[in-house]
Design a protein around this motif. Sequence first.
Motif, PDB file in Angstrom:
ATOM      1  N   PRO A 189      -1.606   2.807  12.673  1.00 24.83           N
ATOM      2  CA  PRO A 189      -2.862   2.487  13.379  1.00 24.83           C
ATOM      3  C   PRO A 189      -3.405   1.127  12.958  1.00 24.83           C
ATOM      4  O   PRO A 189      -3.918   0.373  13.788  1.00 24.83           O
ATOM      5  CB  PRO A 189      -3.809   3.614  12.962  1.00 24.83           C
ATOM      6  N   SER A 190      -3.286   0.801  11.655  1.00 27.33           N
ATOM      7  CA  SER A 190      -3.824  -0.469  11.191  1.00 27.33           C
ATOM      8  C   SER A 190      -2.990  -1.641  11.717  1.00 27.33           C
ATOM      9  O   SER A 190      -3.525  -2.645  12.200  1.00 27.33           O
ATOM     10  CB  SER A 190      -3.859  -0.487   9.659  1.00 27.33           C
ATOM     11  N   SER A 193      -9.535  -2.690   6.629  1.00 27.80           N
ATOM     12  CA  SER A 193      -8.432  -2.772   7.597  1.00 27.80           C
ATOM     13  C   SER A 193      -7.569  -1.518   7.617  1.00 27.80           C
ATOM     14  O   SER A 193      -6.691  -1.413   8.464  1.00 27.80           O
ATOM     15  CB  SER A 193      -7.576  -4.037   7.397  1.00 27.80           C
ATOM     16  N   VAL A 194      -7.822  -0.568   6.723  1.00 27.44           N
ATOM     17  CA  VAL A 194      -6.977   0.624   6.712  1.00 27.44           C
ATOM     18  C   VAL A 194      -7.797   1.917   6.822  1.00 27.44           C
ATOM     19  O   VAL A 194      -7.637   2.692   7.752  1.00 27.44           O
ATOM     20  CB  VAL A 194      -6.099   0.645   5.443  1.00 27.44           C
ATOM     21  N   ARG A 239      -5.680  -0.679  21.269  1.00 26.91           N
ATOM     22  CA  ARG A 239      -7.014  -0.380  21.795  1.00 26.91           C
ATOM     23  C   ARG A 239      -7.264  -0.934  23.183  1.00 26.91           C
ATOM     24  O   ARG A 239      -6.689  -1.932  23.552  1.00 26.91           O
ATOM     25  CB  ARG A 239      -8.060  -0.943  20.831  1.00 26.91           C
ATOM     26  N   ASP A 272       5.699  14.822   3.817  1.00 24.52           N
ATOM     27  CA  ASP A 272       4.395  14.886   4.489  1.00 24.52           C
ATOM     28  C   ASP A 272       3.490  13.747   4.059  1.00 24.52           C
ATOM     29  O   ASP A 272       2.723  13.201   4.859  1.00 24.52           O
ATOM     30  CB  ASP A 272       3.679  16.208   4.162  1.00 24.52           C
ATOM     31  N   THR A 273       3.552  13.414   2.752  1.00 24.75           N
ATOM     32  CA  THR A 273       2.729  12.312   2.253  1.00 24.75           C
ATOM     33  C   THR A 273       3.126  11.012   2.928  1.00 24.75           C
ATOM     34  O   THR A 273       2.270  10.249   3.392  1.00 24.75           O
ATOM     35  CB  THR A 273       2.922  12.154   0.726  1.00 24.75           C
ATOM     36  N   TYR A 291       0.942   3.519  -3.381  1.00 24.40           N
ATOM     37  CA  TYR A 291       0.297   4.837  -3.406  1.00 24.40           C
ATOM     38  C   TYR A 291       1.308   5.924  -3.779  1.00 24.40           C
ATOM     39  O   TYR A 291       0.991   6.851  -4.536  1.00 24.40           O
ATOM     40  CB  TYR A 291      -0.333   5.133  -2.042  1.00 24.40           C
ATOM     41  N   GLY A 341      -6.034   5.764  -5.614  1.00 28.30           N
ATOM     42  CA  GLY A 341      -4.640   5.826  -6.047  1.00 28.30           C
ATOM     43  C   GLY A 341      -3.972   4.461  -5.980  1.00 28.30           C
ATOM     44  O   GLY A 341      -3.316   4.027  -6.938  1.00 28.30           O
ATOM     45  N   TYR A 342      -4.154   3.768  -4.853  1.00 24.40           N
ATOM     46  CA  TYR A 342      -3.537   2.442  -4.717  1.00 24.40           C
ATOM     47  C   TYR A 342      -4.134   1.469  -5.734  1.00 24.40           C
ATOM     48  O   TYR A 342      -3.416   0.658  -6.324  1.00 24.40           O
ATOM     49  CB  TYR A 342      -3.734   1.919  -3.289  1.00 24.40           C
ATOM     50  N   ALA A 381       2.010  10.970   6.488  1.00 21.33           N
ATOM     51  CA  ALA A 381       0.556  10.802   6.611  1.00 21.33           C
ATOM     52  C   ALA A 381       0.168   9.335   6.436  1.00 21.33           C
ATOM     53  O   ALA A 381      -0.626   8.794   7.212  1.00 21.33           O
ATOM     54  CB  ALA A 381      -0.171  11.682   5.589  1.00 21.33           C
ATOM     55  N   VAL A 382       0.724   8.675   5.430  1.00 21.87           N
ATOM     56  CA  VAL A 382       0.373   7.263   5.201  1.00 21.87           C
ATOM     57  C   VAL A 382       0.862   6.411   6.380  1.00 21.87           C
ATOM     58  O   VAL A 382       0.125   5.574   6.898  1.00 21.87           O
ATOM     59  CB  VAL A 382       0.972   6.731   3.877  1.00 21.87           C
ATOM     60  N   LEU A 384       0.823  -1.217   0.000  1.00 19.51           N
ATOM     61  CA  LEU A 384       0.000   0.000   0.000  1.00 19.51           C
ATOM     62  C   LEU A 384       0.862   1.274   0.000  1.00 19.51           C
ATOM     63  O   LEU A 384       0.602   2.212  -0.757  1.00 19.51           O
ATOM     64  CB  LEU A 384      -0.932  -0.009   1.221  1.00 19.51           C
ATOM     65  N   ARG A 386     -12.006   4.061  19.788  1.00 21.30           N
ATOM     66  CA  ARG A 386     -11.153   3.608  20.896  1.00 21.30           C
ATOM     67  C   ARG A 386     -11.723   3.916  22.262  1.00 21.30           C
ATOM     68  O   ARG A 386     -12.452   4.842  22.424  1.00 21.30           O
ATOM     69  CB  ARG A 386      -9.776   4.267  20.751  1.00 21.30           C
ATOM     70  N   ASN A 411      -7.819  13.271   6.426  1.00 18.21           N
ATOM     71  CA  ASN A 411      -6.464  13.738   6.124  1.00 18.21           C
ATOM     72  C   ASN A 411      -6.380  14.137   4.638  1.00 18.21           C
ATOM     73  O   ASN A 411      -6.297  13.274   3.758  1.00 18.21           O
ATOM     74  CB  ASN A 411      -5.458  12.626   6.448  1.00 18.21           C
ATOM     75  N   SER A 422      -0.957   8.025   9.986  1.00 20.38           N
ATOM     76  CA  SER A 422      -2.406   8.009  10.204  1.00 20.38           C
ATOM     77  C   SER A 422      -3.088   6.808   9.577  1.00 20.38           C
ATOM     78  O   SER A 422      -4.281   6.611   9.787  1.00 20.38           O
ATOM     79  CB  SER A 422      -3.079   9.333   9.777  1.00 20.38           C
ATOM     80  N   VAL A 423      -2.362   6.001   8.829  1.00 21.55           N
ATOM     81  CA  VAL A 423      -3.014   4.857   8.201  1.00 21.55           C
ATOM     82  C   VAL A 423      -2.321   3.526   8.549  1.00 21.55           C
ATOM     83  O   VAL A 423      -2.932   2.634   9.132  1.00 21.55           O
ATOM     84  CB  VAL A 423      -3.069   5.053   6.667  1.00 21.55           C
ATOM     85  N   GLU A 438      -4.088  15.304   2.860  1.00 24.78           N
ATOM     86  CA  GLU A 438      -2.861  14.951   2.143  1.00 24.78           C
ATOM     87  C   GLU A 438      -3.013  13.636   1.374  1.00 24.78           C
ATOM     88  O   GLU A 438      -2.458  13.470   0.295  1.00 24.78           O
ATOM     89  CB  GLU A 438      -1.703  14.860   3.140  1.00 24.78           C
ATOM     90  N   ILE A 439      -3.772  12.700   1.964  1.00 27.33           N
ATOM     91  CA  ILE A 439      -3.858  11.380   1.334  1.00 27.33           C
ATOM     92  C   ILE A 439      -5.308  11.006   1.026  1.00 27.33           C
ATOM     93  O   ILE A 439      -5.695   9.840   1.124  1.00 27.33           O
ATOM     94  CB  ILE A 439      -3.185  10.294   2.213  1.00 27.33           C
ATOM     95  N   SER A 494      -8.774   4.101  10.315  1.00 26.24           N
ATOM     96  CA  SER A 494      -8.130   5.416  10.400  1.00 26.24           C
ATOM     97  C   SER A 494      -9.175   6.529  10.559  1.00 26.24           C
ATOM     98  O   SER A 494      -9.031   7.425  11.386  1.00 26.24           O
ATOM     99  CB  SER A 494      -7.280   5.648   9.148  1.00 26.24           C
TER     100      SER A 494
END
Lengths: 210, 210
Positions: A202-203, B198-199, A210, A190-191, A175, B174-175, A194-195, A171, B210, B165, A198-199, B167-168, B203
């Motif tokens: 967490p995944s 899952s992503v 949690r 930044d990109t 991307y 895209g993916y 961010a991936v 991924l 949570r 977000n 924030s993505v 930015e993404i 997010s």
Amino acid sequence: MTAIFQGRAYAMVTDHQDDASSCPWNEREAELLAITLELLQEHGYDRLSVEAVATKAKASKATMYRRWPSKADLVLAAFIQGTRDTAIPPRTGSLRGDLLEIGRATCQQSKEHMRTMRAVLNEMSHNPGLQDAMQEKFGLQRKMVIDGVLAAAVERGEIDASAINEEIFDLLPGYLVFRSLVSDRPPTEDTVRAVVDSVLLPSLMGARGR
Amino acid sequence: MTAIFQGRAYAMVTDHQDDASSCPWNEREAELLAITLELLQEHGYDRLSVEAVATKAKASKATMYRRWPSKADLVLAAFIQGTRDTAIPPRTGSLRGDLLEIGRATCQQSKEHMRTMRAVLNEMSHNPGLQDAMQEKFGLQRKMVIDGVLAAAVERGEIDASAINEEIFDLLPGYLVFRSLVSDRPPTEDTVRAVVDSVLLPSLMGARGR
């Protein structure tokens, strides 16, 4: 077209799992590939000729064709040679660090080789041999690097093995390549952050966070 | 190259925000574009000629060139026409449903137009006008669709606006485009579900889950 599977290009493609970082070319060959990459970046695939590379390198056309039977072979070899440094998994000591490093390397590589990658993709539509070789090389290479990073994170206890989703393992680089080749927003630090932040993290860490 | 900004192609590109689903072409023009797309899918960009389209459509070359001053104009118009149905945000009633639908439509579109998209990307390297028009059209269109879906989710109370977000924002399409155009694993329904479940959803909903 089977020419792509003749000679050393094929050996390189199949051998990379043993040692992704070893260089299968001698000094003169590496020089010819560097000149190919330079002309590719300058003129693009369509406008590149094996003759122009031979002229600039002061090599004979026969020398060129003996090593790389077609323009597609030559370009594939040059491209793989030019992206060799991303074939080794980073070892920053943390999952976040490793993912940021994969992202950084992917951005740099896509930016540098954007025109070549676009041209090679287009050529792939007409050339199944090139398609197979590219995919075997880049698909496997990408997988090996990411598998290495994730396995190290499991070993360090950062994530559970069950959190890894094989279906979308690529991924992050996928991307970023999209952003470089297709969209009008080239990826930045930044990109990548961010991936990753924030993505992906967490995944991957979700189950325990949690 | 400025030809791309002449005539109706330009009007279409700039007008789409008002009504993305309206068709700017009359019946005969739409027919010419459909034939263009058919020949594109069959032969690819490089091997397509305006003449071949005119012959197959029983139109004069002058008619073709009056409407679309160059092959790049014609292909861009045909491509945009052929992907018009993904320009409208889905309204399934849930964020998950909307994201799955965006994913499904992106997979279908990328699969159908893979060769054309690769050829157009390659052409973009040599043709800044085509690059601008493609990006304005597809970048904005993608953004509009996803903004619409996320805004509806905020309105329904499914997610917080702060979870988005920018930015993404185009991570999902895209993916999937990367998987279609670059990788050797064309995206499937499983791919879409993996990215969404899952992503993306963890997010976007993370803060409240949570």
